[in-house]
Design a protein around this motif. Structure first.
Motif, short mmCIF file in Angstrom:
data_model
loop_
_atom_site.label_atom_id
_atom_site.label_comp_id
_atom_site.label_asym_id
_atom_site.label_seq_id
_atom_site.Cartn_x
_atom_site.Cartn_y
_atom_site.Cartn_z
N GLU A 196 100.08 46.24 57.63
CA GLU A 196 98.99 46.90 56.83
C GLU A 196 99.29 45.57 54.79
OE1 GLU A 196 96.78 49.03 56.86
OE2 GLU A 196 97.67 50.24 58.98
N GLY A 197 98.34 45.83 54.48
CA GLY A 197 97.56 44.87 53.76
C GLY A 197 97.77 46.56 51.78
N SER A 198 97.16 45.28 50.96
CA SER A 198 96.64 46.34 49.58
C SER A 198 95.72 46.38 49.49
CB SER A 198 98.29 46.36 48.62
OG SER A 198 99.81 46.25 49.17
N PHE A 199 95.08 47.20 49.55
CA PHE A 199 93.76 47.10 48.62
C PHE A 199 93.05 48.03 48.17
CE2 PHE A 199 93.79 45.61 53.63
CZ PHE A 199 93.45 45.17 53.56
N LYS A 200 92.46 47.91 47.43
CA LYS A 200 92.23 48.78 46.65
C LYS A 200 90.36 48.94 46.69
CE LYS A 200 91.53 48.16 41.54
NZ LYS A 200 91.89 47.77 40.61
N ILE A 201 89.87 50.37 46.78
CA ILE A 201 88.04 50.80 46.57
C ILE A 201 87.38 50.35 44.95
CG2 ILE A 201 87.29 53.09 47.22
CD1 ILE A 201 89.09 52.66 49.19
N ALA A 202 86.59 49.81 45.76
CA ALA A 202 86.12 48.90 44.92
C ALA A 202 84.43 49.77 44.56
CB ALA A 202 84.70 47.65 45.57
N THR A 203 84.72 49.81 42.98
CA THR A 203 83.55 51.04 42.25
C THR A 203 82.56 50.43 42.33
OG1 THR A 203 85.72 51.29 41.01
CG2 THR A 203 83.02 51.93 40.19
N ILE A 204 81.59 51.71 42.74
CA ILE A 204 80.46 51.61 43.21
C ILE A 204 79.75 52.11 41.39
CG2 ILE A 204 78.17 52.28 44.67
CD1 ILE A 204 80.25 52.13 46.80
N LYS A 205 78.63 50.72 41.43
CA LYS A 205 77.96 50.97 40.27
C LYS A 205 76.71 51.88 40.34
CE LYS A 205 75.28 48.73 35.81
NZ LYS A 205 75.00 47.81 35.61
N THR A 206 76.21 51.57 41.95
CA THR A 206 74.82 51.74 41.60
C THR A 206 74.17 52.40 43.21
OG1 THR A 206 73.37 50.26 41.54
CG2 THR A 206 73.50 51.21 39.59
N LEU A 207 73.87 53.63 44.39
CA LEU A 207 73.75 52.95 45.75
C LEU A 207 72.62 53.79 46.12
CD1 LEU A 207 76.35 54.13 48.30
CD2 LEU A 207 74.24 54.57 48.33
N LYS A 208 71.92 52.98 46.58
CA LYS A 208 70.07 53.49 46.66
C LYS A 208 69.89 53.28 48.43
CE LYS A 208 64.84 51.81 45.79
NZ LYS A 208 64.54 50.78 45.11
N LYS A 209 69.58 54.42 49.19
CA LYS A 209 69.11 54.65 50.16
C LYS A 209 68.01 54.79 50.86
CE LYS A 209 71.86 58.34 50.45
NZ LYS A 209 72.33 59.22 51.37
N THR A 210 67.29 54.07 51.09
CA THR A 210 65.54 53.81 51.90
C THR A 210 65.06 53.71 53.27
OG1 THR A 210 65.52 51.31 51.27
CG2 THR A 210 64.83 53.17 49.46
N ILE A 211 64.11 54.42 53.74
CA ILE A 211 63.47 54.29 55.46
C ILE A 211 62.44 54.16 55.70
CG2 ILE A 211 64.09 55.45 57.10
CD1 ILE A 211 66.25 57.76 55.77
N ASP A 212 62.67 52.23 55.63
CA ASP A 212 61.62 51.86 56.34
C ASP A 212 60.75 52.86 57.57
OD1 ASP A 212 59.73 50.34 56.69
OD2 ASP A 212 60.63 48.16 55.32
#
Length: 405
Positions: A196-212
């Motif tokens: 197992e390596g070492s990771f960080k959970i990246a901070t999400i600034k914005t998240l946009k979901k759309t359905i086409d």
């Protein structure tokens, strides 16, 4: 008069001076705190990746005498090794709708994975995996484990890998429950080891979901707080029914503003299948990214319930050697910098396994940074005289040529 050897020496010295990195070539710096030993570990701050070159070629460490400090760039990613285990198939049989395949290991080894291949292209079966040392007493390892293959105009997906906890037996038996004879074409038995390596959970600034609805896709646009080396992306789905959807994950390459409208250009980071059977996420090659676009192909199916996205980024660090006491700083932000080459890369076995970690200060603008400004060609009098000389020589040459004719 200078000899050819002297001229060559002068040119070499000039080139060396030109290629030698100076602190004024870098826009940013951070002070390294508590340098007290020969070897130290320096974790690169997450908010610096925005300014690094994509290949980290501009990262440097300088002391107060401007001497360059050698380092090795490392990352704490997962390390996976697979060892193929030799075996032979000793029994293929069936009883009603149950089909049995028995394997005998040729060496006493722990295993945790069996990969299967079948002639059929479309199936949805469940299997039991059992193990024994004498073929008399059998122990259940996996029950009702689902394997699947779908191939049509919309989907080409297979999940025929059986994962299970580390086991050490001489015989393994797979029982497949199917309405037809599974035509097993291959089986591979593996011992998989994962560090197992070492990771960080990246901070999400914005998240946009759309359905086409027209393109029959679901699109997720993710903007991270900082540009980071993306290691894996996991799409959290709340849908309870089974699904198998092609997925393309892209990263923003650049953007162009045309007629007051921004146009974004993306590069493909990875492609795969989003499946209810596999929920591990999509691994990537630690590519620096800040904006991601995830496109899920729904075809004629109901869009999935997308509950969120988890992005993990690798932790990068330097192992540096400090030969003198003094003040040191981390420098970066030089687009023209080439990757450094240090001797310590060839003697990594001599580096301590766990050097002490030192911290870095907040980022600051390098006050010594010099912005290179270039004058127009003809503002430089030397170039102007050289050009005039060339014109005069050319005119004289053609005039003499005309007179002779």
């Amino acid at each position: 008069m200078m000899t050819k050897n002297k001229i060559g020496l002068v040119l070499m010295l000039f080139l060396c001076l030109k290629s030698f990195s100076q602190t004024e070539d870098f826009q940013y710096r951070r002070t390294l705190e508590n340098v007290s030993e020969t070897w130290h570990k320096i974790i690169l701050p997450e908010d610096s990746f925005d300014k690094f070159n994509p290949d980290f070629s501009d990262v440097r460490i300088f002391g107060n005498n401007k001497t360059e400090t050698p380092y090795i760039l490392k990352t704490a990613s997962d390390r996976i090794s697979e060892t193929a285990i030799q075996f032979k198939t000793i029994n293929v049989s069936n009883k009603n709708a149950d089909y049995f395949y028995t394997f005998e290991l040729l060496q006493a080894k722990e295993i945790n994975q069996i990969k299967l291949g079948f002639e059929q292209e479309n199936f949805d079966w469940k299997l039991d995996l059992e193990a024994s040392n004498n073929q008399t007493e059998w122990f259940l390892i996996q029950k009702d484990y689902r394997i699947l293959s779908i191939k049509n105009s919309q989907t080409d997906y297979k999940f025929t890998q059986v994962d299970f906890p580390d086991s050490k037996y001489k015989f393994y038996r797979i029982k497949i429950k199917a309405s037809e004879q599974p035509k097993l074409t291959e089986a591979k038995i593996w011992e998989q080891q994962k560090e197992e390596g070492s990771f960080k959970i990246a901070t999400i600034k914005t998240l946009k979901k759309t359905i086409d609805a027209k393109k029959k896709t679901s699109v997720i646009e993710v903007e991270l707080a900082h540009k980071v080396p993306v290691s894996s992306i996991k799409i959290n789905i709340g849908t309870t029914f089974d699904y198998y959807r092609p997925v393309t994950i892209e990263i923003l390459r650049d953007s162009v503003k045309i007629e007051d409208k921004w146009h974004y250009n993306y590069d493909i980071l990875t492609q795969g299948t989003l499946s209810s059977l596999e929920k591990k996420g999509f691994s990537t090659d630690n590519t620096l990214a800040k904006k991601l676009r995830i496109t899920i192909e729904n075809n004629n199916n109901q869009p999935l319930d997308i509950q969120g996205v988890e992005v993990k980024n690798a932790i990068y660090f330097l192992i540096a050697r400090f030969t003198e006491k003094g003040n040191y700083s981390l420098f970066y932000g030089n687009k023209k910098a080439e990757k450094p080459q240090y001797d310590i890369e060839n003697f990594e076995e001599n580096i301590p396994k766990n050097p002490s970690v030192i911290t870095v200060s907040k980022e600051e603008r390098n006050p010594e940074f010099k912005t290179e400004t270039k004058s127009p060609l003809f503002e430089n009098k030397i170039w102007l005289w050289i050009l005039m000389g060339i014109i005069i020589v050319a005119l004289a040459f053609y005039s003499l040529k005309m007179l002779r004719e």
